[in-house]
Motif scaffolding. Structure first.
Motif, PDB file in Angstrom:
ATOM      1  N   ASP A   1       0.899  -1.201   0.089  1.00 33.28           N
ATOM      2  CA  ASP A   1       0.159   0.168  -0.096  1.00 33.28           C
ATOM      3  C   ASP A   1       0.820   1.314  -0.091  1.00 33.28           C
ATOM      4  O   ASP A   1       0.214   2.285   0.301  1.00 33.28           O
ATOM      5  CB  ASP A   1      -1.104   0.051   1.299  1.00 33.28           C
ATOM      6  N   ILE A   2       2.061   1.232  -0.312  1.00 34.46           N
ATOM      7  CA  ILE A   2       2.859   2.492  -0.233  1.00 34.46           C
ATOM      8  C   ILE A   2       3.670   2.584  -1.703  1.00 34.46           C
ATOM      9  O   ILE A   2       4.229   1.820  -2.090  1.00 34.46           O
ATOM     10  CB  ILE A   2       3.980   2.241   0.691  1.00 34.46           C
TER      11      ILE A   2
ATOM     12  N   SER B   1      -0.364   7.342  -1.088  1.00 35.99           N
ATOM     13  CA  SER B   1      -0.298   6.292  -2.219  1.00 35.99           C
ATOM     14  C   SER B   1      -1.472   5.872  -3.023  1.00 35.99           C
ATOM     15  O   SER B   1      -1.576   5.931  -4.216  1.00 35.99           O
ATOM     16  CB  SER B   1       0.472   5.278  -1.626  1.00 35.99           C
TER      17      SER B   1
ATOM     18  N   CYS C   1      -0.170   5.859   3.082  1.00 34.68           N
ATOM     19  CA  CYS C   1      -0.646   5.035   2.297  1.00 34.68           C
ATOM     20  C   CYS C   1      -1.880   5.623   1.734  1.00 34.68           C
ATOM     21  O   CYS C   1      -2.283   5.277   0.540  1.00 34.68           O
ATOM     22  CB  CYS C   1      -1.258   3.780   3.303  1.00 34.68           C
TER      23      CYS C   1
END
Length: 127
Positions: free
Chosen positions: A18-19, A70, A67
């Motif tokens: 998630d990054i 992102s 996150c």
């Protein structure tokens, strides 16, 4: 960076899940200061990021913020790809293909067959 400075830096690994790499690269020094660095790093076969900083690592709230940013970045990229594919212009518009005829077009194939029959030398012999 001298070896004494290098040894006084803390190193942390976080998973890449998630990054977005661009987001963490842009945000890291905002959260951890100008000396903080980040790079892609694989630990025990799992991809992630190695963060080097003189202080503590990112807090849970900071990681959550990264996150969220992102996810927004991936959504913007997907939207740009979707809109860009249909409206993409040719680099050389003067060389754009112009359709003369299409295969299977009944009108053009009838004309071709009629022209062939008219110009057929065997047809002249039969008369």
């Amino acid at each position: 960076m001298s070896s004494s400075t290098s040894s006084s830096m803390n190193k942390y690994w976080i998973p890449h899940l998630d990054i977005h790499k661009k987001v963490i690269t842009q945000e890291l020094q905002y959260y951890l200061g100008p000396e903080a660095t980040v790079r892609a790093f694989t630990r025990d076969g799992e991809d992630g990021f190695l963060i080097t900083t003189p202080g503590p690592c990112l807090s849970d709230e900071q990681i959550d913020d990264i996150c969220v940013k992102s996810k927004e970045m991936w959504e913007r990229q997907a939207a740009a790809r979707a809109s860009g594919s249909s409206s993409r212009t040719l680099k050389r518009p003067l060389h754009a293909p112009v359709v003369i005829s299409k295969a299977g077009s009944s009108d053009s194939s009838r004309r071709r067959n009629k022209d062939r029959r008219r110009n057929d030398p065997r047809r002249e012999e039969r008369r």
